[in-house]
Design a protein around this motif. Structure first.
Motif, PDB file in Angstrom:
ATOM      1  N   ALA A 170      50.127  39.935  40.577  1.00  0.00           N
ATOM      2  CA  ALA A 170      49.332  39.197  39.783  1.00  0.00           C
ATOM      3  C   ALA A 170      47.557  40.303  39.936  1.00  0.00           C
ATOM      4  O   ALA A 170      47.592  39.979  40.991  1.00  0.00           O
ATOM      5  CB  ALA A 170      48.540  37.546  39.394  1.00  0.00           C
ATOM      6  N   ALA A 171      47.403  40.752  39.289  1.00  0.00           N
ATOM      7  CA  ALA A 171      45.531  41.285  38.867  1.00  0.00           C
ATOM      8  C   ALA A 171      45.082  40.106  38.399  1.00  0.00           C
ATOM      9  O   ALA A 171      44.807  40.142  36.870  1.00  0.00           O
ATOM     10  CB  ALA A 171      45.738  42.529  38.569  1.00  0.00           C
ATOM     11  N   ASP A 172      43.689  40.252  38.250  1.00  0.00           N
ATOM     12  CA  ASP A 172      42.413  39.723  37.914  1.00  0.00           C
ATOM     13  C   ASP A 172      42.328  39.925  36.998  1.00  0.00           C
ATOM     14  O   ASP A 172      42.186  41.317  36.788  1.00  0.00           O
ATOM     15  CB  ASP A 172      41.404  39.381  39.056  1.00  0.00           C
ATOM     16  CG  ASP A 172      40.293  38.555  38.202  1.00  0.00           C
ATOM     17  OD1 ASP A 172      40.443  38.586  37.150  1.00  0.00           O
ATOM     18  OD2 ASP A 172      39.717  37.844  39.360  1.00  0.00           O
ATOM     19  N   GLN A 173      42.029  39.270  35.186  1.00  0.00           N
ATOM     20  CA  GLN A 173      42.253  39.974  34.400  1.00  0.00           C
ATOM     21  C   GLN A 173      40.546  40.624  34.624  1.00  0.00           C
ATOM     22  O   GLN A 173      40.638  41.716  33.380  1.00  0.00           O
ATOM     23  CB  GLN A 173      42.113  39.172  33.450  1.00  0.00           C
ATOM     24  CG  GLN A 173      40.957  37.405  33.109  1.00  0.00           C
ATOM     25  CD  GLN A 173      41.419  36.299  32.581  1.00  0.00           C
ATOM     26  OE1 GLN A 173      41.386  36.754  31.248  1.00  0.00           O
ATOM     27  NE2 GLN A 173      41.275  35.446  32.414  1.00  0.00           N
ATOM     28  N   GLN A 174      39.461  40.356  35.188  1.00  0.00           N
ATOM     29  CA  GLN A 174      38.282  40.937  35.283  1.00  0.00           C
ATOM     30  C   GLN A 174      38.737  42.294  36.200  1.00  0.00           C
ATOM     31  O   GLN A 174      38.948  41.985  37.129  1.00  0.00           O
ATOM     32  CB  GLN A 174      37.625  40.209  35.642  1.00  0.00           C
ATOM     33  CG  GLN A 174      37.123  39.562  33.848  1.00  0.00           C
ATOM     34  CD  GLN A 174      35.970  38.174  34.297  1.00  0.00           C
ATOM     35  OE1 GLN A 174      35.272  38.750  35.284  1.00  0.00           O
ATOM     36  NE2 GLN A 174      36.085  37.204  33.233  1.00  0.00           N
ATOM     37  N   GLN A 175      37.603  42.863  36.300  1.00  0.00           N
ATOM     38  CA  GLN A 175      37.877  43.990  36.888  1.00  0.00           C
ATOM     39  C   GLN A 175      35.843  43.535  38.128  1.00  0.00           C
ATOM     40  O   GLN A 175      34.987  42.907  37.587  1.00  0.00           O
ATOM     41  CB  GLN A 175      37.482  45.392  36.753  1.00  0.00           C
ATOM     42  CG  GLN A 175      38.392  46.177  36.242  1.00  0.00           C
ATOM     43  CD  GLN A 175      38.050  46.758  35.578  1.00  0.00           C
ATOM     44  OE1 GLN A 175      37.278  48.332  35.931  1.00  0.00           O
ATOM     45  NE2 GLN A 175      38.905  47.945  34.360  1.00  0.00           N
ATOM     46  N   TRP A 176      36.949  43.866  38.948  1.00  0.00           N
ATOM     47  CA  TRP A 176      35.355  43.852  39.948  1.00  0.00           C
ATOM     48  C   TRP A 176      34.836  41.914  40.135  1.00  0.00           C
ATOM     49  O   TRP A 176      33.573  41.932  40.027  1.00  0.00           O
ATOM     50  CB  TRP A 176      33.494  44.352  39.751  1.00  0.00           C
ATOM     51  CG  TRP A 176      34.650  45.899  40.323  1.00  0.00           C
ATOM     52  CD1 TRP A 176      33.688  46.995  38.775  1.00  0.00           C
ATOM     53  CD2 TRP A 176      34.453  46.834  41.108  1.00  0.00           C
ATOM     54  NE1 TRP A 176      34.322  48.127  40.036  1.00  0.00           N
ATOM     55  CE2 TRP A 176      34.474  48.112  41.332  1.00  0.00           C
ATOM     56  CE3 TRP A 176      34.937  46.307  42.985  1.00  0.00           C
ATOM     57  CZ2 TRP A 176      35.106  48.806  41.654  1.00  0.00           C
ATOM     58  CZ3 TRP A 176      35.472  46.961  43.534  1.00  0.00           C
ATOM     59  CH2 TRP A 176      35.292  48.247  42.708  1.00  0.00           C
ATOM     60  N   ARG A 177      35.902  40.884  40.005  1.00  0.00           N
ATOM     61  CA  ARG A 177      34.708  39.273  39.635  1.00  0.00           C
ATOM     62  C   ARG A 177      34.896  39.044  40.634  1.00  0.00           C
ATOM     63  O   ARG A 177      35.508  38.688  41.891  1.00  0.00           O
ATOM     64  CB  ARG A 177      36.033  38.530  38.691  1.00  0.00           C
ATOM     65  CG  ARG A 177      35.583  37.427  39.033  1.00  0.00           C
ATOM     66  CD  ARG A 177      35.919  36.228  37.911  1.00  0.00           C
ATOM     67  NE  ARG A 177      37.718  36.619  37.351  1.00  0.00           N
ATOM     68  CZ  ARG A 177      38.255  35.981  36.673  1.00  0.00           C
ATOM     69  NH1 ARG A 177      37.279  34.391  36.135  1.00  0.00           N
ATOM     70  NH2 ARG A 177      39.107  35.859  36.159  1.00  0.00           N
ATOM     71  N   ARG A 178      33.388  38.294  41.717  1.00  0.00           N
ATOM     72  CA  ARG A 178      32.942  37.603  42.292  1.00  0.00           C
ATOM     73  C   ARG A 178      33.614  35.905  42.030  1.00  0.00           C
ATOM     74  O   ARG A 178      33.950  35.403  41.714  1.00  0.00           O
ATOM     75  CB  ARG A 178      31.229  37.651  41.933  1.00  0.00           C
ATOM     76  CG  ARG A 178      30.510  39.133  41.899  1.00  0.00           C
ATOM     77  CD  ARG A 178      28.632  38.080  41.643  1.00  0.00           C
ATOM     78  NE  ARG A 178      28.575  37.738  43.409  1.00  0.00           N
ATOM     79  CZ  ARG A 178      27.414  37.910  43.218  1.00  0.00           C
ATOM     80  NH1 ARG A 178      26.451  37.327  42.874  1.00  0.00           N
ATOM     81  NH2 ARG A 178      27.194  37.497  44.617  1.00  0.00           N
ATOM     82  N   GLY A 179      34.345  36.398  43.182  1.00  0.00           N
ATOM     83  CA  GLY A 179      34.250  35.120  43.955  1.00  0.00           C
ATOM     84  C   GLY A 179      36.002  34.858  43.698  1.00  0.00           C
ATOM     85  O   GLY A 179      36.740  36.172  43.062  1.00  0.00           O
ATOM     86  N   LEU A 180      37.292  34.677  44.131  1.00  0.00           N
ATOM     87  CA  LEU A 180      39.075  34.099  44.783  1.00  0.00           C
ATOM     88  C   LEU A 180      39.147  33.353  43.852  1.00  0.00           C
ATOM     89  O   LEU A 180      39.174  32.551  44.168  1.00  0.00           O
ATOM     90  CB  LEU A 180      39.121  34.462  45.654  1.00  0.00           C
ATOM     91  CG  LEU A 180      38.856  35.497  46.467  1.00  0.00           C
ATOM     92  CD1 LEU A 180      39.004  35.414  48.280  1.00  0.00           C
ATOM     93  CD2 LEU A 180      39.196  37.329  46.083  1.00  0.00           C
ATOM     94  N   PHE A 181      39.910  33.371  42.534  1.00  0.00           N
ATOM     95  CA  PHE A 181      40.782  32.289  42.198  1.00  0.00           C
ATOM     96  C   PHE A 181      41.628  32.193  41.624  1.00  0.00           C
ATOM     97  O   PHE A 181      42.515  33.205  42.662  1.00  0.00           O
ATOM     98  CB  PHE A 181      40.335  32.520  40.586  1.00  0.00           C
ATOM     99  CG  PHE A 181      38.325  32.662  40.083  1.00  0.00           C
ATOM    100  CD1 PHE A 181      38.014  34.055  39.854  1.00  0.00           C
ATOM    101  CD2 PHE A 181      37.939  31.699  39.904  1.00  0.00           C
ATOM    102  CE1 PHE A 181      36.748  33.799  40.477  1.00  0.00           C
ATOM    103  CE2 PHE A 181      36.702  31.274  39.182  1.00  0.00           C
ATOM    104  CZ  PHE A 181      36.135  32.800  39.826  1.00  0.00           C
ATOM    105  N   SER A 182      42.401  30.485  41.537  1.00  0.00           N
ATOM    106  CA  SER A 182      43.873  30.262  42.242  1.00  0.00           C
ATOM    107  C   SER A 182      44.241  30.340  40.517  1.00  0.00           C
ATOM    108  O   SER A 182      45.715  29.841  41.205  1.00  0.00           O
ATOM    109  CB  SER A 182      43.540  29.559  43.042  1.00  0.00           C
ATOM    110  OG  SER A 182      43.112  28.025  42.552  1.00  0.00           O
ATOM    111  N   GLY A 183      44.001  30.134  39.975  1.00  0.00           N
ATOM    112  CA  GLY A 183      44.525  29.594  38.675  1.00  0.00           C
ATOM    113  C   GLY A 183      44.882  30.849  37.582  1.00  0.00           C
ATOM    114  O   GLY A 183      45.051  32.020  38.016  1.00  0.00           O
ATOM    115  N   THR A 184      46.945  30.074  37.129  1.00  0.00           N
ATOM    116  CA  THR A 184      46.874  31.568  36.890  1.00  0.00           C
ATOM    117  C   THR A 184      46.226  31.939  35.186  1.00  0.00           C
ATOM    118  O   THR A 184      46.369  32.971  35.255  1.00  0.00           O
ATOM    119  CB  THR A 184      48.482  31.131  36.237  1.00  0.00           C
ATOM    120  OG1 THR A 184      47.862  29.646  35.135  1.00  0.00           O
ATOM    121  CG2 THR A 184      48.943  30.722  37.617  1.00  0.00           C
TER     122      THR A 184
END
Length: 127
Positions: A97-111
């Protein structure tokens, strides 16, 4: 837009290793944090690992620490999940999966933080 295709799943025995790959199309792959998730029937999709857009930071679910390694090659628009010491409990469909935002700060674990998903690849580990 990012399109994702997983490959590399299969049937293995407990203790074996497997490498999953995720191929991305589109021009923004290198701008997205990327994650691996997995899901078994009747259960919610769960976080496995995430890697930052640059590849410099990673975060893992506790149950895979020391066994799985996430990596990416932005020049090739690919991401991988190296899985070692596989257990029957690792049996699942694995999704990149790709984060829905580009260049987002922080790493997230929620779908909900991921806006682009592959179709999944089945991993089955027998005892």
């Amino acid at each position: 837009q990012v399109q994702l295709v997983e490959s590399g799943g299969g049937l293995v025995q407990a203790g074996d290793s497997l490498v999953l790959s995720c191929a991305a199309s589109g021009h923004t792959f290198s701008r997205h944090n990327m994650g691996w998730f997995r899901q078994t029937p009747g259960r919610e999709r769960e976080f496995v690992a995430v890697i930052s857009a640059s590849g410099g930071s990673t975060h893992y679910a506790d149950f895979v620490k020391g066994r799985f390694t996430i990596s990416r090659d932005n020049a090739k628009n690919t991401m991988s999940l190296q899985m070692m010491s596989l257990k029957p409990d690792d049996t699942a469909v694995y999704y990149c999966a790709a984060d829905q935002q580009q260049w987002r700060r922080g790493l997230f674990s929620g779908t909900r933080d991921y806006g682009y998903w592959g179709q999944g690849t089945q991993v089955t580990v027998t005892s």
